[in-house]
Each structure stands twice: as C-alpha cells, then as structure tokens.
Design a protein around this motif. Structure first.
Motif, PDB file in Angstrom:
ATOM      1  N   THR A  33       4.670  -1.556   3.202  1.00 46.52           N
ATOM      2  CA  THR A  33       6.012  -1.961   3.587  1.00 46.52           C
ATOM      3  C   THR A  33       6.274  -3.321   2.976  1.00 46.52           C
ATOM      4  OG1 THR A  33       5.942  -0.721   5.662  1.00 46.52           O
ATOM      5  CG2 THR A  33       7.581  -2.481   5.489  1.00 46.52           C
ATOM      6  N   ILE A  34       7.293  -3.399   2.126  1.00 47.08           N
ATOM      7  CA  ILE A  34       7.617  -4.633   1.406  1.00 47.08           C
ATOM      8  C   ILE A  34       9.095  -4.909   1.594  1.00 47.08           C
ATOM      9  CG2 ILE A  34       7.630  -5.802  -0.835  1.00 47.08           C
ATOM     10  CD1 ILE A  34       5.458  -3.778  -1.730  1.00 47.08           C
ATOM     11  N   GLY A  35       9.429  -6.097   2.074  1.00 49.39           N
ATOM     12  CA  GLY A  35      10.828  -6.429   2.317  1.00 49.39           C
ATOM     13  C   GLY A  35      11.476  -5.519   3.333  1.00 49.39           C
ATOM     14  N   GLY A  36      10.673  -4.994   4.256  1.00 53.43           N
ATOM     15  CA  GLY A  36      11.188  -4.106   5.281  1.00 53.43           C
ATOM     16  C   GLY A  36      11.407  -2.680   4.823  1.00 53.43           C
ATOM     17  N   ARG A  37      10.974  -2.364   3.600  1.00 51.06           N
ATOM     18  CA  ARG A  37      11.193  -1.024   3.058  1.00 51.06           C
ATOM     19  C   ARG A  37       9.863  -0.364   2.708  1.00 51.06           C
ATOM     20  NH1 ARG A  37      16.589  -0.246   1.882  1.00 51.06           N
ATOM     21  NH2 ARG A  37      17.827  -2.173   2.052  1.00 51.06           N
ATOM     22  N   SER A  38       9.812   0.933   2.869  1.00 53.64           N
ATOM     23  CA  SER A  38       8.596   1.693   2.586  1.00 53.64           C
ATOM     24  C   SER A  38       8.407   1.866   1.086  1.00 53.64           C
ATOM     25  CB  SER A  38       8.667   3.062   3.267  1.00 53.64           C
ATOM     26  OG  SER A  38       7.548   3.855   2.934  1.00 53.64           O
ATOM     27  N   HIS A  39       7.195   1.615   0.601  1.00 51.92           N
ATOM     28  CA  HIS A  39       6.843   1.801  -0.807  1.00 51.92           C
ATOM     29  C   HIS A  39       5.601   2.680  -0.890  1.00 51.92           C
ATOM     30  CE1 HIS A  39       9.399  -1.737  -0.946  1.00 51.92           C
ATOM     31  NE2 HIS A  39       9.435  -1.677  -2.274  1.00 51.92           N
TER      32      HIS A  39
END
Length: 713
Positions: free
Chosen positions: A467-473
């Motif tokens: 999770t990077i910047g609140g987004r799933s990667h």
C-alpha cells in the motif's frame, strides 16, 4: 518591480492562495542530503556557457575522430560534467546544412579531454548521392495530408514543412518533414508530423506532435498552497521569479495549435490570493499549474542539479483553459510551452492540472533537451515512460497531503477507472503493455510506455503487494521472478543519468536496458546490487536476461533464454530475433524491427551493413551446442541488395564458427527476396561453438545483408 517570495520570511504572509496560506514542506527522507544523485555537477550559467563553448570548439575535431564525412557538422546541444571533471557532450548533426533526424550523439570525455566512449543514434557517416529532392515541397505537403493517420480532415501547414535527412534507419534518406493539422483522435484539434521520402513519397514515420497525458481533474487538486508571484506596482502576476520567470496564462480557449492566440497573463490588483478551489473560477486551474511546475523545477534542481527544462535557468510559459472540451495536457517544444485543457463531459469539465500531469509535461521538455527520444515506435514509448516516471517522482517529492505519492498516473483526474495508468501493473487497463514483445514498436506510445513504467516500479519497489500513498499496488512480473527493489530515489537517479548521458533519439527498450546498466555501473559500481537488480527488473518485463548475482557469482538468467531445441541438443537462442537482442552480441545496432526493410518471419531481423562507406560489423552468439547425431547444419534466410554493379566481389558477409570462415556471401549474391542458406556443421558435431556473422563493406556503393530465422539442427 518587487519580487515576492515565500522563501523570505519577511514577505511570506503576502503570498497566499485561497483563504489561508499553507506551506507545503518536503518529507524528511526526501529532503535528506543522502538522496542519490546522478553524479553531475551543478554548473553556474557562466560555467555552463564555457563548457558549451569548449564543446563547440571541439566539434570539428570530434567529427573527424568519429569518422564523419566532410559534409557533416556537429552542433553542440548540451554538456553534463561529472564530479571528477569528465564530460558528456551531446551533439546534433547536420548534413550539407540539413538537420539530420536521428543524427544525434553523445561523446564521453575524461577530465583530460580524451574520448572514452560514444553513444550514437546513427552509427557511421551520413552519405547521400544528392540533396536535391524529386518531390516538390507542395507535393510533399499534399502527400502528407493524404497519409495522415492521427488526425482527421488533415490540412497542411506549409510553413512547417522542411527538407531533412532521415537517419533513423540504417541507411540515411533525404526526406521532407511536414506538419498537418486536423481533428485529433480524441476529437479536439491536433497536429501530426509526417516524414516522407523526398524521392518517391513513401511514409517513413508519422506521430502526433503533442506529447500528452489525457485526463481530467477535480478543481484545485493541490488544496491550499503557497505560490511565488511577482508584483508590479499595485498589480500581482502569476510569474514565478524563483523558477525562471515561469508565467501562467489564461489561454481563453485558444486552439491547441496556438495556445497564446487569445491569451492573457493572470494578473490582478485586488490581492495576492488566487482561486477558490472551484472549476468555475479560472484562477483555480492556474494555481495547480503554477504549483505543479514550481515543484517539478525544485525536484530537478535539488535532485539532479538541473536548472529548468533546458538547464539554462529559463522557465517555459504555461497556458490553462486551452481549446474546448480538451481532455489533454501537453508540452510543445516548438513554442517551448505547456498547455492544459479543462476536460470534457466525460469528466465533468474539470481541469487537467494535477501534480503528476505538471511533472509529466515538464519532463517531456527535459527529454527533448536531452535524449530527444523520437515520439514514435519504442523510443516514443520510452519518451512517455520517462514523463510518467519523473512526473511520479515529482508527486512523491512534493509531499502534498491532498495528493500523496503513488505509482498511479492521473489518479486525481476523475477517470472512470480511478486512474489513467498504473505503473505497478500497466496491463490492468486492458491496453497498456506490461511486458515487452516484438510488436511493442507498433503500439501507441501511451500504451508501450507501460514496459518502462513497469520496469521502474519493479526496480524501485520490487515484487509483491504494497500500500503506497493509500493505494494498493501489486508488483507482478512477466517471468514469475521475485526480488527486492532498490528504492525510488536510486532508481530515479539511474534513469535520469541513463536518459541524459547515454540515450539518443532512436533508443529502443533494448538500448534503454544498456543505458540503464551503464548508468547503474557509473553510480554504484559494475558489481553492485543496484546494477544487478536493474538487470533483474528488465528481465522481469521481458527485456534481456539478468546478470550474474554479484553476491555469489552464480548466473541467474531471468527469464531463461528462449531456445529452439531439436534432437541432439541445439541451444541457439532467439534465432528469429523476435526477442530483440536476447542471446546475441552485436557490434552495431543490427537487430531491428525497422519497416524500412522486410523481415523474413515476424517483424524483427538483422540488418547488416548498407553504409556506402568503409565499415565492418559482427553479430554473434556463443555457447551453442551442436547436435551430436546426424549431419548438423546451420540454416538461415538471407536477402542481399546492393548498389554495386557486376559480379566483382566488393562487400561480404562471412559465416564464422569458432573463428573459422565456413561460408561467404557478397554483393554478387544480390536478389529481390530472401533465400535460405545452409552451412554444414559436421566438423563441430557435439561441440559448443561461437557463431558469427561478420560483414565488411568497402568505401563506395552500399550492400545490405538481411539475416533472419537462424537455426541449427
């Protein structure tokens, strides 16, 4: 004139946006002096001018040292200086006064002035029998209109047509570069470059001139931020004196082809507070553009010692509210300017001015000022990927709470999917390529950029879910490999050095791998984990194989080379060249998918010789296991075309095995089509051998040898 600056505490309160002033600061990690750099010195304006002057004075001697012809001249474009005083000098090339598309090169010099290496978009001298075209400029313009494929209802812009030398393929061609305009693929007005053979009118290349990101926004994406403005008397202007006097204009819906037509500089006398965060306020989009471009400038300056797009301290003007219904933003090197649209009904008419878009567009300018990557084929995909990569780094650098850093492109742009592109998993949009394949050069550059984006994500973050910047990667690979990343700052330092010191206008993905590995070796060492993991990340997107792990010295091919096994153990790799250079070692850029010559099978082949001047080339593969049973043979398809006359042998292609010549072909074998050739390998039964195709050309007429579909069985 009194310049206002948020960096001066005495006047910080005067620079406000909206109803309050909120200074956006960098994170501790990003502001740390330990941030990796590309190794270049920061040059003052005087020092840069002196370096450019020295490179200009060296140009004639450099051209002779490189074996260029007397009709060619080198024109210095830029100079980068390493900490140890070594230089990387970038030149453009002219031939009899005509610009050479694909003639750019980089000369690497040690601190004492010695040439230590070169990177050339076109190897060897440029020679043409004539610079007098058979087509007239009017004929070329008319043909360009008929040939346009990126714009509808095309019209010729005769003022922009010009005669050039097109040297993107192996054999230079006299050509016209024409510009046509019309309705673009997204409906709004656009322009397209069409390059035509000046002899017969064949289309050599064509591409849109707007290097763009399509998308939308949500009003003021960046929230309340501090701005740099200029005060003139009682008026405030959106002119940023700390960033090269970057000026923000209201385009007043001027057309894309001329965004300044009805433009006016944002200026007001009431206060130094701009915008209210709504799309109904024309200043709001200008705030986003001003903030994003300032942060992009700061990122390049603090990270790479680069002062603006052209490294000369000069800011490019930016236009907001361009055209109508424009889901686009773009950089145009012709006007040295950036344009931002207001979106369309597809995104509720919100401006295309988010942080990663601003960073993306300004980076197109940096690419134009450095490698100059052609905006078509694989080099076009690399051009777009570079803007996505460094635009994403600007987003991380800015540390804006309203737009935290991540590897999604245009996630603030109100797209139905929630993003424009994803670097961790490009193919999830159903259009972008996440893995290289032999058709990558034929895919729209916005989709082939996924290969470079995917590589950069994996090099930065490695594999697995995060999770990077609140987004799933999700860092997936094309070869099921798993590995750790080196961190985004190191990855960006490597990419920028590769772009600015080693890539040229014609660099493809294979060439980008070479450039990146050179840059990683420069910064971290030939046997570093950073260089090794860069090779792993390239292999993970199907570009080349991994280097041996420097930690234990054990080779780790990732993925395993694609073979063509037959009974008896044949291990010839990539005989049809559809995996680019995988398995092969070439002395020049022989392996290609250029449409200037035909392949026998698929779209890739080896184009050897064809210079029309004295030259040698070799294309080889080692470690080939010759079958132990039967009568082993080497087979390949060969097409020979020549400008020579008669049957006298002038130019040759030899087939060598372990250094012994087993067959020779020449200009005397010229024909109109491919012919299958067979070479007996009985003397090497059961052995492991090195196969080499060795070309030699004399100083006069050219001969081209095309090789494809090589096999041993």
């Amino acid at each position: 004139m009194t310049r206002k600056t948020a960096l001066a505490a005495a006047v910080a309160a005067a620079l406000t946006l909206g109803t309050a002033t909120v200074a956006v600061t960098q994170s501790t990690a990003l502001a740390s002096s330990a941030r990796p750099t590309p190794g270049f010195q920061a040059l003052s304006a005087d020092a840069r001018a002196q370096a450019l002057g020295a490179a200009d004075r060296e140009a004639s001697a450099t051209a002779r040292a490189l074996g260029l012809g007397g009709d060619e001249q080198l024109v210095v474009k830029d100079v980068l200086v390493d900490a140890d005083g070594s230089r990387h000098v970038r030149y453009d090339r002219t031939y009899r006064g005509l610009p050479v598309i694909g003639g750019d090169l980089v000369v690497h010099r040690a601190a004492d002035g010695r040439i230590t290496g070169t990177d050339l978009a076109h190897r060897g001298a440029v020679t043409l029998s004539t610079v007098t075209p058979r087509l007239t400029a009017a004929d070329a313009s008319a043909h360009a209109v008929r040939s346009a494929k990126h714009v509808k209802d095309a019209k010729a812009d005769a003022a922009e047509g010009r005669l050039v030398v097109y040297a993107v393929g192996k054999v230079p061609v006299l050509a016209y570069r024409s510009t046509v305009s019309g309705a673009g693929e997204d409906g709004a007005a656009s322009r397209e470059a069409v390059i035509l053979d000046a002899t017969g009118g064949a289309v050599l290349d064509q591409y849109e001139l707007h290097q763009d990101v399509s998308g939308t926004g949500n009003g003021v994406h960046d929230g309340q931020v501090s701005l740099e403005t200029t005060q003139s008397g009682s008026n405030y202007q959106l002119v940023d004196g700390l960033h090269g006097n970057t000026a923000i204009y209201d385009s007043n819906n001027s057309p894309q082809s001329n965004p300044g037509q009805n433009a006016r500089l944002f200026s007001k006398s009431s206060s130094n507070s701009w915008g209210n965060g709504s799309t109904g306020n024309r200043e709001s989009a200008a705030v986003d553009a001003a903030f994003g471009l300032a942060k992009t400038w700061d990122y390049y300056k603090s990270t790479f010692n680069r002062s603006g797009i052209r490294n000369d301290g000069r800011g490019a003007p930016a236009y907001v509210h361009v055209d109508n219904n424009l889901l686009n933003a773009f950089y145009d090197d012709n006007c040295f300017c950036m344009s931002f649209g207001d979106g369309s009904s597809q995104n509720n008419y919100t401006p295309v001015t988010s942080l990663d878009v601003a960073g993306h567009e300004m980076t197109h300018g940096v690419t134009a000022a450095t490698a100059g990557l052609n905006y078509s084929g694989e080099s076009g995909g690399l051009n777009e990927a570079t803007s996505d990569i460094l635009g994403t780094m600007v987003e991380f650098y800015s540390a804006n709470a309203n737009d935290p850093g991540d590897y999604y492109i245009g996630e603030k742009l109100n797209m139905s999917s929630g993003y424009f592109r994803r670097m961790d998993n490009p193919a999830v949009d159903g259009k972008s390529l996440g893995c290289w394949n032999s058709n990558a050069g034929s895919v729209d550059v916005h989709y082939s950029s996924g290969i470079g984006n995917h590589f950069f994500y994996l090099l930065s973050e490695g594999t697995g879910t995060k999770t990077i910047g609140g987004r799933s990667h999700n860092g997936t690979t094309c070869n099921n490999d798993t590995f750790a990343g080196i961190g985004k700052d190191k990855a960006a330092a490597v990419w920028y050095r590769a772009l600015s010191a080693y890539m040229t206008s014609t660099t493809n993905y294979s060439g980008a791998r070479t450039a990146v590995l050179k840059a990683a070796a420069d910064l971290y060492g030939t046997n570093s984990q950073e260089r090794y993991l860069a090779s792993k990340a390239w292999a993970a997107v199907s570009v080349g194989t991994a280097l041996p792990d420097p930690g234990n010295g054990t080779p780790t091919p990732t993925p395993s080379p694609t073979s063509s096994p037959t009974p008896g153990g044949n291990s010839l790799v990539n005989g049809g060249f559809e995996q680019g250079t995988t398995g092969w070692t070439q002395s020049a850029e022989d392996i290609t998918n250029s449409t200037q010559q035909p392949a026998h099978g698929g779209s890739w082949y080896a184009w050897m010789m064809g210079y029309g001047s004295a030259a040698t080339e070799s294309l080889s593969q080692s470690g080939i296991a010759v079958p132990t049973a039967g009568t082993p043979k080497l087979t390949f398809w060969l097409k020979v075309t020549t400008q020579e006359t008669g049957t006298t042998v002038y130019d040759t292609l030899k087939v060598n095995v372990n250094g012994t010549t087993l067959a020779t072909y020449s200009n005397a074998n010229a024909g109109t089509s491919y012919v299958q050739r067979t070479v007996d390998l009985s003397a090497y039964k059961g052995q492991t051998v090195k196969l080499e195709f060795a070309g030699q050309e004399d100083a006069y007429a050219s001969t081209i040898f095309l090789v494809d579909d090589v096999a041993i069985g």
